[in-house]
Design an enzyme around this catalytic site. Structure first.
Site, PDB file in Angstrom:
ATOM      1  NE  ARG A  77      21.503  42.024  55.464  1.00 21.83           N
ATOM      2  CZ  ARG A  77      20.479  41.255  55.869  1.00 21.83           C
ATOM      3  NH1 ARG A  77      20.418  39.991  55.505  1.00 21.83           N
ATOM      4  NH2 ARG A  77      19.522  41.759  56.635  1.00 21.83           N
ATOM      5  CE1 TYR A 130      44.973  35.405  45.617  1.00 24.14           C
ATOM      6  CE2 TYR A 130      43.451  35.071  47.426  1.00 24.14           C
ATOM      7  CZ  TYR A 130      44.216  35.911  46.656  1.00 24.14           C
ATOM      8  OH  TYR A 130      44.231  37.242  46.932  1.00 24.14           O
ATOM      9  CG  ASP A 213      39.567  29.812  42.427  1.00 28.38           C
ATOM     10  OD1 ASP A 213      39.453  30.434  41.358  1.00 28.38           O
ATOM     11  OD2 ASP A 213      39.983  30.345  43.477  1.00 28.38           O
ATOM     12  CE  LYS A 238      42.817  38.444  41.716  1.00 28.89           C
ATOM     13  NZ  LYS A 238      42.903  37.154  42.336  1.00 28.89           N
TER      14      LYS A 238
HETATM   15  C1  LIG Z   1      42.608  36.646  43.630  1.00 30.94           C
HETATM   16  C2  LIG Z   1      42.169  35.245  43.781  1.00 30.94           C
HETATM   17  C3  LIG Z   1      41.266  34.881  44.789  1.00 30.94           C
HETATM   18  C4  LIG Z   1      40.743  35.868  45.808  1.00 30.94           C
HETATM   19  O1  LIG Z   1      39.934  36.842  45.218  1.00 30.94           O
HETATM   20  P1  LIG Z   1      39.716  38.303  45.815  1.00 30.94           P
HETATM   21  O2  LIG Z   1      38.800  38.917  44.810  1.00 30.94           O
HETATM   22  O3  LIG Z   1      41.047  38.969  45.927  1.00 30.94           O
HETATM   23  O4  LIG Z   1      39.084  38.144  47.155  1.00 30.94           O
HETATM   24  C5  LIG Z   1      40.849  33.561  44.834  1.00 30.94           C
HETATM   25  N1  LIG Z   1      41.326  32.642  43.973  1.00 30.94           N
HETATM   26  C6  LIG Z   1      42.196  32.958  43.003  1.00 30.94           C
HETATM   27  C7  LIG Z   1      42.677  31.885  42.077  1.00 30.94           C
HETATM   28  C8  LIG Z   1      42.658  34.257  42.874  1.00 30.94           C
HETATM   29  O5  LIG Z   1      43.543  34.559  41.924  1.00 30.94           O
END
Ligand SMILES: *Cc1c(COP(=O)(O)O)cnc(C)c1O
Length: 424
Positions: A77, A130, A213, A238
């Site tokens: 952890r 998002y 992000d 992604k």
């Molecule tokens: C998919 C996504 C998230 C969230 O990510 P997860 O891996 O699904 O928790 C956050 N920001 C953006 C821009 C995303 O495309």
């Protein structure tokens, strides 16, 4: 012994893609295995009691690290070799000092924000965000006394400034979280301009952190830390994972900030398992090839769509005209137009649904950045919980379809799009 943290040959710096198969991993510590094994263990044996004591002193911040001292392995952890090597490799793309990985993008966002925001603070946000992030900052954090202050992506910074200053009022600003390019319409936020603005809202004792992000263009095509942001953050689900088969996240920044994020990660327990770390390391080896192929495909697809009579509008960074106020921002901070395209069909939701239902090669699914092309309908899917009037303002219209272009042959994608557009 070879130095597995070496990043150059005779002073010539090596590129990240060249280091993804080796950096941070010493095969001799694992029977010579060329690939890092999966360290499927919850806990690690100490050489002796003194070593165990020393590791805990560092892990809990009871004393400073010695000059050559590394945090030893304690318990999964807190750390695990698969995750440590992965974190080291991730830093190379963004030029960050340190990284922390998470079991999802949302875990990265929640843990990173909670590290910095405190009751009474304002949190500066770009829009659209998002869906999961939007919910977290507008429905969960406000219960802890944190006020969201939002501005729209795509506005020049001179127009963002009064909106932010007025929204913040006399609250302390602890953090800003922005998404650029925005989802699904590819609007931009000037990272440098926004970072200057947000930092100017701090004072001598308090510096707000600017978090980007960077899921949509990074880590290959956009490097927020080089434009004044303090942290870059990812849904590694992604492009980084890249095969639509793993959920993960990451945050990057300097050692001091990342140390704080990792401390909260330890206590929230938001660390991924070793298998996720191993999968992401495998993905990183092909990151550059995949993202480059997808971007080239997307350019062909966008060129095809923009001339199609049934397509009213195409949102793609490669099509931003030179006289658009966002063009200089695009040139400054984006290394390529990426592989996300939104197209607007005349005829609203019925037309969009006919188009989506007719696709044969491109799959109808949310998510993005994987090897396969995916299409979805933002207004009824990823952005269905955005207030209808906000949706209009953000350009999320009923006829809008988002496509994440994969690594297929672009001619085959165009054949599929052609027949689906005929069905509209
Ligand atoms: C998919 C996504 C998230 C969230 O990510 P997860 O891996 O699904 O928790 C956050 N920001 C953006 C821009 C995303 O495309």
């Amino acid at each position: 012994m070879k130095d597995y943290r070496k990043r150059d040959i005779n002073g010539r710096e090596l590129r990240p893609e060249s280091l993804m198969m080796s950096y941070g991993y010493d095969p001799m510590l694992s029977e010579g295995a060329v690939k890092p094994p999966i360290f499927q263990t919850s806990t690690f044996a100490f050489q002796n009691a003194e070593a165990g004591k020393a590791f805990f002193e560092l892990a809990l911040g009871l004393r400073e690290k010695g000059p050559k001292e590394e945090l030893g392995l304690i318990y999964s952890r807190l750390n695990n070799p698969d995750l440590e090597v992965l974190e080291d490799r991730l830093t190379l793309w963004d030029g960050a000092e340190a990284a922390a990985v998470f079991p999802s993008g949302m875990a990265a966002i929640a843990t990173t924000l909670m590290t910095f925001v405190r009751p009474g603070d304002a949190l500066v946000l770009s829009g659209p965000l998002y869906g999961g992030t939007d919910y977290f900052v507008k429905h969960i954090l406000p219960d802890f006394g944190i006020a969201p202050v939002c501005f729209s992506a795509g506005l020049p910074i001179e127009q963002v400034e009064p909106v932010v200053r007025e929204g913040v009022g006399d609250r302390r600003v602890s953090a800003a979280l922005i998404e650029t390019p925005s989802n699904p319409t590819n609007e931009l936020v000037d990272i440098e301009g926004l970072a200057d603005l947000v930092h100017s809202l701090g004072d001598g004792d308090h510096r707000p952190v600017v978090i980007v992000d960077n899921t949509f263009l990074g880590p290959l095509f956009q490097h927020p830390l080089k434009h004044g942001a303090d942290m870059a953050l990812y849904s590694a689900t992604k492009f980084i994972g890249g095969h639509s088969d793993v959920i993960a996240g990451a945050t990057l920044g300097d050692r001091e900030l990342m140390g704080r994020v990792k401390t909260l990660r330890t206590f929230m327990g938001t660390i991924p398992d070793p298998w996720t770390g191993w999968l992401l390391m495998r993905s990183l080896e092909t990151l550059k090839m995949r993202m480059t192929a997808m971007m080239k495909n997307a350019q062909h697809v966008a060129d095809y769509l923009v001339d199609h009579p049934k397509v009213q509008n195409v949102h793609y960074l490669g099509l931003v005209p030179e006289d658009d106020p966002m063009y200089p921002v695009y040139r400054k901070q984006c290394g390529s137009p990426g592989s996300l395209i939104a197209l607007e069909l005349a005829g609203g939701e019925p037309a969009a649904f006919r188009f989506l239902n007719a696709l044969q090669l491109i799959k109808l699914a949310v998510s993005l950045g994987g090897t396969e092309s995916l299409a979805q309908h933002p207004a009824s899917m990823t952005h269905s919980d955005v207030e209808p009037e906000d949706r209009d303002e953000l350009g999320i219209t009923p006829g809008l379809v988002r496509i994440s272009v994969g690594v297929e042959h672009y001619d085959d994608l165009i054949v599929d799009l052609e027949q689906a557009l005929q069905a509209v």
